[in-house]
Scaffold this motif. Sequence first.
Motif, PDB file in Angstrom:
ATOM      1  N   ARG A  23      71.500  70.366  72.816  1.00 14.02           N
ATOM      2  CA  ARG A  23      71.944  68.993  73.108  1.00 14.02           C
ATOM      3  C   ARG A  23      70.954  67.979  72.543  1.00 14.02           C
ATOM      4  O   ARG A  23      71.353  66.962  71.968  1.00 14.02           O
ATOM      5  N   TYR A  24      69.678  68.271  72.716  1.00 12.24           N
ATOM      6  CA  TYR A  24      68.654  67.356  72.222  1.00 12.24           C
ATOM      7  C   TYR A  24      68.702  67.253  70.697  1.00 12.24           C
ATOM      8  O   TYR A  24      68.668  66.154  70.141  1.00 12.24           O
ATOM      9  N   ILE A  25      68.800  68.400  70.017  1.00 13.55           N
ATOM     10  CA  ILE A  25      68.848  68.399  68.541  1.00 13.55           C
ATOM     11  C   ILE A  25      70.094  67.676  68.059  1.00 13.55           C
ATOM     12  O   ILE A  25      70.052  66.887  67.100  1.00 13.55           O
ATOM     13  N   PHE A  26      71.250  67.902  68.725  1.00 19.12           N
ATOM     14  CA  PHE A  26      72.492  67.228  68.336  1.00 19.12           C
ATOM     15  C   PHE A  26      72.357  65.715  68.489  1.00 19.12           C
ATOM     16  O   PHE A  26      72.704  64.949  67.583  1.00 19.12           O
ATOM     17  N   ALA A  27      71.811  65.277  69.628  1.00 16.95           N
ATOM     18  CA  ALA A  27      71.641  63.838  69.852  1.00 16.95           C
ATOM     19  C   ALA A  27      70.660  63.248  68.854  1.00 16.95           C
ATOM     20  O   ALA A  27      70.864  62.127  68.362  1.00 16.95           O
ATOM     21  N   ARG A  28      69.601  64.000  68.515  1.00 15.43           N
ATOM     22  CA  ARG A  28      68.626  63.489  67.552  1.00 15.43           C
ATOM     23  C   ARG A  28      69.254  63.340  66.166  1.00 15.43           C
ATOM     24  O   ARG A  28      69.015  62.347  65.471  1.00 15.43           O
ATOM     25  N   LYS A  29      70.091  64.312  65.767  1.00 20.95           N
ATOM     26  CA  LYS A  29      70.751  64.216  64.458  1.00 20.95           C
ATOM     27  C   LYS A  29      71.734  63.043  64.427  1.00 20.95           C
ATOM     28  O   LYS A  29      71.834  62.332  63.415  1.00 20.95           O
ATOM     29  N   ILE A  30      72.470  62.833  65.501  1.00 28.17           N
ATOM     30  CA  ILE A  30      73.387  61.691  65.567  1.00 28.17           C
ATOM     31  C   ILE A  30      72.603  60.384  65.457  1.00 28.17           C
ATOM     32  O   ILE A  30      72.977  59.463  64.716  1.00 28.17           O
ATOM     33  N   ASN A  31      71.481  60.304  66.159  1.00 24.06           N
ATOM     34  CA  ASN A  31      70.655  59.107  66.131  1.00 24.06           C
ATOM     35  C   ASN A  31      70.095  58.857  64.735  1.00 24.06           C
ATOM     36  O   ASN A  31      70.108  57.722  64.236  1.00 24.06           O
ATOM     37  N   GLU A  32      69.633  59.910  64.074  1.00 28.68           N
ATOM     38  CA  GLU A  32      69.114  59.760  62.710  1.00 28.68           C
ATOM     39  C   GLU A  32      70.216  59.337  61.741  1.00 28.68           C
ATOM     40  O   GLU A  32      69.989  58.514  60.852  1.00 28.68           O
ATOM     41  N   GLY A  33      71.419  59.882  61.928  1.00 31.23           N
ATOM     42  CA  GLY A  33      72.540  59.501  61.071  1.00 31.23           C
ATOM     43  C   GLY A  33      72.906  58.037  61.228  1.00 31.23           C
ATOM     44  O   GLY A  33      73.133  57.327  60.239  1.00 31.23           O
ATOM     45  N   MET A  34      72.963  57.568  62.472  1.00 30.84           N
ATOM     46  CA  MET A  34      73.272  56.149  62.696  1.00 30.84           C
ATOM     47  C   MET A  34      72.168  55.263  62.137  1.00 30.84           C
ATOM     48  O   MET A  34      72.449  54.210  61.558  1.00 30.84           O
ATOM     49  N   HIS A  35      70.924  55.700  62.285  1.00 33.36           N
ATOM     50  CA  HIS A  35      69.798  54.927  61.765  1.00 33.36           C
ATOM     51  C   HIS A  35      69.861  54.816  60.243  1.00 33.36           C
ATOM     52  O   HIS A  35      69.686  53.725  59.674  1.00 33.36           O
ATOM     53  N   SER A  36      70.147  55.935  59.572  1.00 33.90           N
ATOM     54  CA  SER A  36      70.224  55.885  58.112  1.00 33.90           C
ATOM     55  C   SER A  36      71.429  55.058  57.647  1.00 33.90           C
ATOM     56  O   SER A  36      71.358  54.360  56.634  1.00 33.90           O
ATOM     57  N   PHE A  37      72.548  55.108  58.397  1.00 30.63           N
ATOM     58  CA  PHE A  37      73.714  54.296  58.052  1.00 30.63           C
ATOM     59  C   PHE A  37      73.391  52.813  58.158  1.00 30.63           C
ATOM     60  O   PHE A  37      73.713  52.023  57.262  1.00 30.63           O
ATOM     61  N   VAL A  38      72.731  52.415  59.238  1.00 27.46           N
ATOM     62  CA  VAL A  38      72.369  51.010  59.427  1.00 27.46           C
ATOM     63  C   VAL A  38      71.398  50.573  58.332  1.00 27.46           C
ATOM     64  O   VAL A  38      71.521  49.467  57.786  1.00 27.46           O
ATOM     65  N   ASN A  39      70.440  51.438  57.982  1.00 25.14           N
ATOM     66  CA  ASN A  39      69.510  51.101  56.902  1.00 25.14           C
ATOM     67  C   ASN A  39      70.239  50.939  55.574  1.00 25.14           C
ATOM     68  O   ASN A  39      69.935  50.033  54.794  1.00 25.14           O
ATOM     69  N   GLY A  40      71.219  51.803  55.294  1.00 27.97           N
ATOM     70  CA  GLY A  40      71.982  51.686  54.054  1.00 27.97           C
ATOM     71  C   GLY A  40      72.777  50.397  53.993  1.00 27.97           C
ATOM     72  O   GLY A  40      72.815  49.723  52.964  1.00 27.97           O
ATOM     73  N   VAL A  41      73.412  50.046  55.106  1.00 26.09           N
ATOM     74  CA  VAL A  41      74.184  48.792  55.150  1.00 26.09           C
ATOM     75  C   VAL A  41      73.250  47.597  54.975  1.00 26.09           C
ATOM     76  O   VAL A  41      73.560  46.642  54.255  1.00 26.09           O
ATOM     77  N   ARG A  42      72.068  47.661  55.600  1.00 26.35           N
ATOM     78  CA  ARG A  42      71.114  46.562  55.480  1.00 26.35           C
ATOM     79  C   ARG A  42      70.625  46.411  54.041  1.00 26.35           C
ATOM     80  O   ARG A  42      70.537  45.295  53.512  1.00 26.35           O
ATOM     81  N   LYS A  43      70.350  47.532  53.374  1.00 19.31           N
ATOM     82  CA  LYS A  43      69.910  47.460  51.974  1.00 19.31           C
ATOM     83  C   LYS A  43      71.013  46.893  51.089  1.00 19.31           C
ATOM     84  O   LYS A  43      70.750  46.092  50.180  1.00 19.31           O
ATOM     85  N   ALA A  44      72.269  47.311  51.336  1.00 13.65           N
ATOM     86  CA  ALA A  44      73.387  46.799  50.538  1.00 13.65           C
ATOM     87  C   ALA A  44      73.554  45.295  50.741  1.00 13.65           C
ATOM     88  O   ALA A  44      73.755  44.544  49.774  1.00 13.65           O
TER      89      ALA A  44
END
Length: 90
Positions: A23-44
Motif C-alpha cells: 500500500r505504501y509503495i503504491f501510494a508513493r508511486k501515485i504521488n510521484e506520478g502526480m508530482h511529475s505530471f504537475v511539473n510537466g504542466v508547469r514547464k509547458a
Amino acid sequence: MQQGHPRHKQLIKSRHEMVMHRRYIFARKINEGMHSFVNGVRKAMNSVVNAIFNTLETKPLEEKPEIKDIYSEMYKPKGLMQIVPPRFNK
C-alpha cells in the motif's frame, strides 16, 4: 494442548507487513506520478508564457520597405521601346 502452527502469529504479522508495504509503495508511486505530471504542466506553461513574452519584445523594422509601382513598370516601359496608342477621336 497447542492450537494451530507455532509460527502462525509470525506468518500473520509478516503478511500484514507486506500488505502495508505494498500500500505504501503504491501510494508513493501515485504521488510521484502526480508530482511529475504537475511539473510537466508547469514547464509547458512556462515555455508558452516565455514564448509569448519573447514575441512581444521583438522590435519593429527600422527600415520601411520600398513600395514599387509594378503597374507603371509593366505597361509604360522606359526607353526607346515605348509604344504610343492611337487616338480614335479626331
